[in-house]
Structure formats: structure tokens, C-alpha cells
Design a protein around this motif. Structure first.
Motif, PDB file in Angstrom:
ATOM      1  N   LYS A  54       0.011  -4.084  -6.859  1.00  0.00           N
ATOM      2  CA  LYS A  54      -0.066  -2.626  -6.768  1.00  0.00           C
ATOM      3  C   LYS A  54      -0.266  -2.167  -5.314  1.00  0.00           C
ATOM      4  O   LYS A  54       0.414  -1.248  -4.841  1.00  0.00           O
ATOM      5  CB  LYS A  54      -1.200  -2.095  -7.638  1.00  0.00           C
ATOM      6  CG  LYS A  54      -1.440  -0.587  -7.531  1.00  0.00           C
ATOM      7  CD  LYS A  54      -2.526  -0.149  -8.506  1.00  0.00           C
ATOM      8  CE  LYS A  54      -2.812   1.330  -8.405  1.00  0.00           C
ATOM      9  NZ  LYS A  54      -3.669   1.678  -7.263  1.00  0.00           N
ATOM     10  N   GLY A  55      -1.183  -2.800  -4.597  1.00  0.00           N
ATOM     11  CA  GLY A  55      -1.427  -2.400  -3.214  1.00  0.00           C
ATOM     12  C   GLY A  55      -0.212  -2.604  -2.332  1.00  0.00           C
ATOM     13  O   GLY A  55       0.070  -1.800  -1.441  1.00  0.00           O
ATOM     14  N   ARG A  56       0.520  -3.673  -2.588  1.00  0.00           N
ATOM     15  CA  ARG A  56       1.727  -3.936  -1.805  1.00  0.00           C
ATOM     16  C   ARG A  56       2.788  -2.866  -2.080  1.00  0.00           C
ATOM     17  O   ARG A  56       3.485  -2.431  -1.164  1.00  0.00           O
ATOM     18  CB  ARG A  56       2.262  -5.330  -2.130  1.00  0.00           C
ATOM     19  CG  ARG A  56       1.309  -6.459  -1.726  1.00  0.00           C
ATOM     20  CD  ARG A  56       1.765  -7.805  -2.261  1.00  0.00           C
ATOM     21  NE  ARG A  56       3.029  -8.196  -1.664  1.00  0.00           N
ATOM     22  CZ  ARG A  56       3.993  -8.856  -2.302  1.00  0.00           C
ATOM     23  NH1 ARG A  56       3.854  -9.163  -3.580  1.00  0.00           N
ATOM     24  NH2 ARG A  56       5.094  -9.188  -1.672  1.00  0.00           N
ATOM     25  N   ASN A  59       1.684   0.378  -0.238  1.00  0.00           N
ATOM     26  CA  ASN A  59       1.813   0.273   1.212  1.00  0.00           C
ATOM     27  C   ASN A  59       3.271   0.274   1.653  1.00  0.00           C
ATOM     28  O   ASN A  59       3.667   1.017   2.565  1.00  0.00           O
ATOM     29  CB  ASN A  59       1.129  -1.014   1.686  1.00  0.00           C
ATOM     30  CG  ASN A  59       0.930  -1.039   3.183  1.00  0.00           C
ATOM     31  OD1 ASN A  59       0.082  -0.334   3.715  1.00  0.00           O
ATOM     32  ND2 ASN A  59       1.707  -1.852   3.872  1.00  0.00           N
ATOM     33  N   GLN A  60       4.079  -0.548   0.991  1.00  0.00           N
ATOM     34  CA  GLN A  60       5.475  -0.668   1.415  1.00  0.00           C
ATOM     35  C   GLN A  60       6.304   0.555   1.035  1.00  0.00           C
ATOM     36  O   GLN A  60       7.254   0.911   1.742  1.00  0.00           O
ATOM     37  CB  GLN A  60       6.073  -1.961   0.852  1.00  0.00           C
ATOM     38  CG  GLN A  60       5.420  -3.199   1.455  1.00  0.00           C
ATOM     39  CD  GLN A  60       5.931  -4.500   0.873  1.00  0.00           C
ATOM     40  OE1 GLN A  60       7.119  -4.651   0.582  1.00  0.00           O
ATOM     41  NE2 GLN A  60       5.033  -5.462   0.691  1.00  0.00           N
ATOM     42  N   LEU A  61       5.954   1.228  -0.059  1.00  0.00           N
ATOM     43  CA  LEU A  61       6.669   2.458  -0.403  1.00  0.00           C
ATOM     44  C   LEU A  61       6.298   3.576   0.564  1.00  0.00           C
ATOM     45  O   LEU A  61       7.161   4.360   0.986  1.00  0.00           O
ATOM     46  CB  LEU A  61       6.365   2.868  -1.842  1.00  0.00           C
ATOM     47  CG  LEU A  61       7.196   4.029  -2.393  1.00  0.00           C
ATOM     48  CD1 LEU A  61       8.693   3.762  -2.278  1.00  0.00           C
ATOM     49  CD2 LEU A  61       6.824   4.322  -3.843  1.00  0.00           C
ATOM     50  N   SER A  62       5.027   3.661   0.948  1.00  0.00           N
ATOM     51  CA  SER A  62       4.634   4.648   1.959  1.00  0.00           C
ATOM     52  C   SER A  62       5.405   4.411   3.252  1.00  0.00           C
ATOM     53  O   SER A  62       5.922   5.353   3.870  1.00  0.00           O
ATOM     54  CB  SER A  62       3.127   4.566   2.226  1.00  0.00           C
ATOM     55  OG  SER A  62       2.383   5.063   1.145  1.00  0.00           O
ATOM     56  N   ALA A  63       5.491   3.145   3.688  1.00  0.00           N
ATOM     57  CA  ALA A  63       6.215   2.831   4.927  1.00  0.00           C
ATOM     58  C   ALA A  63       7.682   3.222   4.809  1.00  0.00           C
ATOM     59  O   ALA A  63       8.288   3.721   5.774  1.00  0.00           O
ATOM     60  CB  ALA A  63       6.075   1.343   5.246  1.00  0.00           C
ATOM     61  N   PHE A  64       8.261   3.018   3.634  1.00  0.00           N
ATOM     62  CA  PHE A  64       9.650   3.425   3.390  1.00  0.00           C
ATOM     63  C   PHE A  64       9.825   4.932   3.595  1.00  0.00           C
ATOM     64  O   PHE A  64      10.733   5.385   4.304  1.00  0.00           O
ATOM     65  CB  PHE A  64      10.030   3.029   1.958  1.00  0.00           C
ATOM     66  CG  PHE A  64      11.322   3.622   1.464  1.00  0.00           C
ATOM     67  CD1 PHE A  64      12.536   3.052   1.796  1.00  0.00           C
ATOM     68  CD2 PHE A  64      11.319   4.746   0.632  1.00  0.00           C
ATOM     69  CE1 PHE A  64      13.738   3.593   1.318  1.00  0.00           C
ATOM     70  CE2 PHE A  64      12.510   5.289   0.158  1.00  0.00           C
ATOM     71  CZ  PHE A  64      13.719   4.712   0.505  1.00  0.00           C
ATOM     72  N   GLU A  97      -1.294  -8.927   5.004  1.00  0.00           N
ATOM     73  CA  GLU A  97       0.164  -8.971   5.017  1.00  0.00           C
ATOM     74  C   GLU A  97       0.758  -8.290   3.791  1.00  0.00           C
ATOM     75  O   GLU A  97       0.385  -8.564   2.655  1.00  0.00           O
ATOM     76  CB  GLU A  97       0.642 -10.426   5.077  1.00  0.00           C
ATOM     77  CG  GLU A  97       2.113 -10.544   5.420  1.00  0.00           C
ATOM     78  CD  GLU A  97       2.509 -11.980   5.753  1.00  0.00           C
ATOM     79  OE1 GLU A  97       3.434 -12.143   6.559  1.00  0.00           O
ATOM     80  OE2 GLU A  97       1.904 -12.918   5.208  1.00  0.00           O
ATOM     81  N   GLY A  98       1.674  -7.352   4.066  1.00  0.00           N
ATOM     82  CA  GLY A  98       2.385  -6.671   2.995  1.00  0.00           C
ATOM     83  C   GLY A  98       1.649  -5.512   2.354  1.00  0.00           C
ATOM     84  O   GLY A  98       2.236  -4.750   1.594  1.00  0.00           O
ATOM     85  N   ARG A  99       0.347  -5.372   2.675  1.00  0.00           N
ATOM     86  CA  ARG A  99      -0.440  -4.337   2.008  1.00  0.00           C
ATOM     87  C   ARG A  99      -1.274  -3.512   2.991  1.00  0.00           C
ATOM     88  O   ARG A  99      -2.207  -2.824   2.576  1.00  0.00           O
ATOM     89  CB  ARG A  99      -1.352  -4.968   0.956  1.00  0.00           C
ATOM     90  CG  ARG A  99      -2.391  -5.934   1.499  1.00  0.00           C
ATOM     91  CD  ARG A  99      -3.444  -6.296   0.463  1.00  0.00           C
ATOM     92  NE  ARG A  99      -2.949  -7.106  -0.626  1.00  0.00           N
ATOM     93  CZ  ARG A  99      -2.819  -6.678  -1.885  1.00  0.00           C
ATOM     94  NH1 ARG A  99      -3.172  -5.459  -2.209  1.00  0.00           N
ATOM     95  NH2 ARG A  99      -2.370  -7.486  -2.833  1.00  0.00           N
ATOM     96  N   SER A 100      -0.956  -3.552   4.275  1.00  0.00           N
ATOM     97  CA  SER A 100      -1.767  -2.819   5.246  1.00  0.00           C
ATOM     98  C   SER A 100      -0.878  -2.158   6.282  1.00  0.00           C
ATOM     99  O   SER A 100       0.292  -2.490   6.430  1.00  0.00           O
ATOM    100  CB  SER A 100      -2.753  -3.767   5.943  1.00  0.00           C
ATOM    101  OG  SER A 100      -2.054  -4.682   6.768  1.00  0.00           O
TER     102      SER A 100
END
Length: 302
Positions: A54-56, A59-64, A97-100
């Protein structure tokens, strides 16, 4: 196979600024490190079980979304690459990694900026009680999940604990000032329109979402926190959309439904979740990520 669940971070030597319902925020020199854990909250409580990945996803959707909307407004994201973090943080790669993300510091604006294109959630409750949402009159006879005649801006107070409270634009202007609120409203509606168009192209309805903004030390207004994730938005599958009640959604609705089914009184002790609820919820988050981004979650080093 799902990765392990990260419920709490321990970054010894870094200063913990705050631990939210989902994110742990650390000071890193002149910047911040925001870590999205796998914690999940419902009815204002963090539950005993986490949701793998879930955290990944958050984080990665926000970055997108940050990458797509940089032309609308600058955001706080500096990097999601742990190799570019301050040296003292890199040794915690397994937790980061992947979540921050490494982020700029700001003074957060004390109003949440919500855009709604459909009548649902707290907006539906307000409408049933008053015929309005945040002081905005809406047509009579609307059904739950109906599309609004046009998207509306509905600010809310920020609550450290408990529910955020919907407020009128006039009340929000008293908090942040009329000029700043006008800027926030315009940016919110522009960002929401971008999200709606992209989501629709992927067969998804972005019913509503909330944004948070902050002001840097040099006075720049920027977008902060998370962006158009399943935790801060209502995403519905377009092919099953049918107004007149709640919609299936790409978020933690499985969790809410389960907690209602066991008649939890929404007071401590907080229950843990059975495996099927955990896996169904994980699948919803991953499905939203894949459909919106067109890719899989970034791999994490062993």
C-alpha cells in the motif's frame, strides 16, 4: 507474491518530525523524507493489520502525478531515488526504497483543498441534511454518486486526529486570506480537471480528491503531501458506474465493509483484518496504480 508489510519505520539518527496515520516524516538536513508505510486507517483509527504494497502504491502514484502536473504548479518532490538522499539516510534503503520521497520543507497551509465532481461521502451527507455542500446550493433531487452539474471546490479544516470538517469558502478565506484562497481554488480545480481527464482515459472516474499546499521559506506556493492517491481520492470503475448509491471503489472500501459487518463499535481495541480482506484491499490499490500509470510498481532490491 506481496512484499512484507512495513508498519513502523525506525531511522535511527534521523529526527522524526511526525508520525501520521500512514506517513512517517523525518528531517534530513534542509529537507524532509516522507515514508509511506503500509498502515491503514478506517473510522479515524489505524488498524492492527497493514496492507502489503500500500505504501509503495501511494508513494509511486504521487510521484507519477507530481511529474505530470509540474507545469500547473511546482511540488515538494526532490527525488524518490534513495541514492540521492542525504548520506545518513541511505543506510535505511530497505525501509525507504519505493515508498519514500525526499521533499522540500514548507509551512503547510491549514486548509485542505477538495475538488468534487460527484456527490458522495461527506458531501452526500451534507447535501441530504441541507441541500448544500460547503455552502454551495445544489439541485434538488440528486442521488448519491450523481455527477454534479460542474465540479465544485469544497475546502476543509485540517485535523491531526479525527475527521476533517467541511467549511465554506468564506470560512476558509478567514483562515488563509481571500487572495490566497482564490489561488488555491484555481489550482485545485485545474489539478482536478487534469486528473479527471487522465483517469477517464483509463476507464476510471475520479469522483473527488483533496490537495494540500505549503509555502516555502522564500514565499513560493507549492503542492505538498500526496497527490491523487486512493487514500486522498475516490476512484470508481467507469464501466460499473450506477448512481443511486455507493460505488465500488479502488480504495479501502473492503476494509470499511468488513468493519461494519463485524459490528465494531469504532472504539479501541482496534481489530485486525482477516487475510481475504487484506488481499482484496491490496488488489484494489494495485489495480488503481496499474490502470492509472500503465506500469507495475517499481521493483525493490532484495
Amino acid at each position: 507474491m506481496p512484499s512484507h508489510v512495513l508498519l513502523d519505520t525506525q531511522l535511527d539518527g534521523l529526527t522524526l518530525v511526525r508520525r501520521g496515520k500512514v506517513r512517517d516524516v523525518y528531517a534530513a538536513g534542509d529537507h524532509l523524507i516522507l515514508v509511506a508505510t503500509d498502515r491503514i486507517s478506517a473510522f479515524d483509527y489505524v488498524l492492527g493489520s497493514g496492507i502489503p504494497d500500500k505504501g509503495r502504491v501511494l508513494n509511486q502514484l504521487s510521484a507519477f502525478w507530481f511529474a505530470r502536473t509540474g507545469g500547473i504548479i511546482t511540488n515538494h518532490l526532490i527525488s524518490t531515488n534513495v541514492d540521492e538522499y542525504p548520506e545518513e539516510a541511505r543506510r535505511f534503503r530497505s525501509q525507504l526504497e519505493g515508498r519514500s520521497l525526499l521533499a522540500r520543507r514548507t509551512t503547510p497551509i491549514q486548509v485542505e483543498c477538495v475538488a468534487r465532481g460527484y456527490i458522495s461521502g461527506s458531501g452526500w451527507k451534507d447535501y441530504k441534511a441541507t441541500g448544500e455542500v460547503c455552502g454551495i446550493p445544489l439541485p434538488k433531487g440528486m442521488r448519491e454518486s450523481d455527477r454534479l452539474p460542474e465540479p465544485i471546490f469544497t475546502p476543509a479544516t485540517k485535523a491531526d486526529s479525527g475527521h476533517d470538517e467541511n467549511i465554506s469558502e468564506e470560512a476558509a478565506a478567514q483562515v488563509v486570506g481571500a487572495d490566497l484562497l482564490a489561488r488555491l481554488k484555481a489550482l485545485t480545480m485545474q489539478l482536478y480537471a487534469h486528473g479527471v481527464a487522465h483517469a477517464e482515459s483509463k476507464g476510471i472516474i475520479l469522483a473527488d480528491t483533496k490537495f494540500e499546499f505549503g509555502i516555502t521559506d522564500d514565499g513560493e506556493l507549492i503542492l505538498i503531501d500526496e497527490m491523487m492517491t486512493p487514500d486522498s481520492s475516490r476512484y470508481w470503475p467507469k464501466d460499473t458506474y450506477s448512481p443511486g448509491g455507493p460505488q465500488p471503489s479502488f480504495d479501502k472500501q473492503y476494509v470499511r465493509d468488513y468493519l461494519e459487518s463485524i459490528k465494531w463499535n469504532k472504539q479501541p481495541p482496534v481489530p485486525s483484518l482477516p487475510d481475504d480482506v487484506i488481499q482484496n484491499t491490496r488488489s484494489k490499490y494495485l489495480d488503481a496504480f496499474r490502470r492509472l500509470t500503465g506500469r507495475e510498481l517499481a521493483a525493490v532490491s532484495a
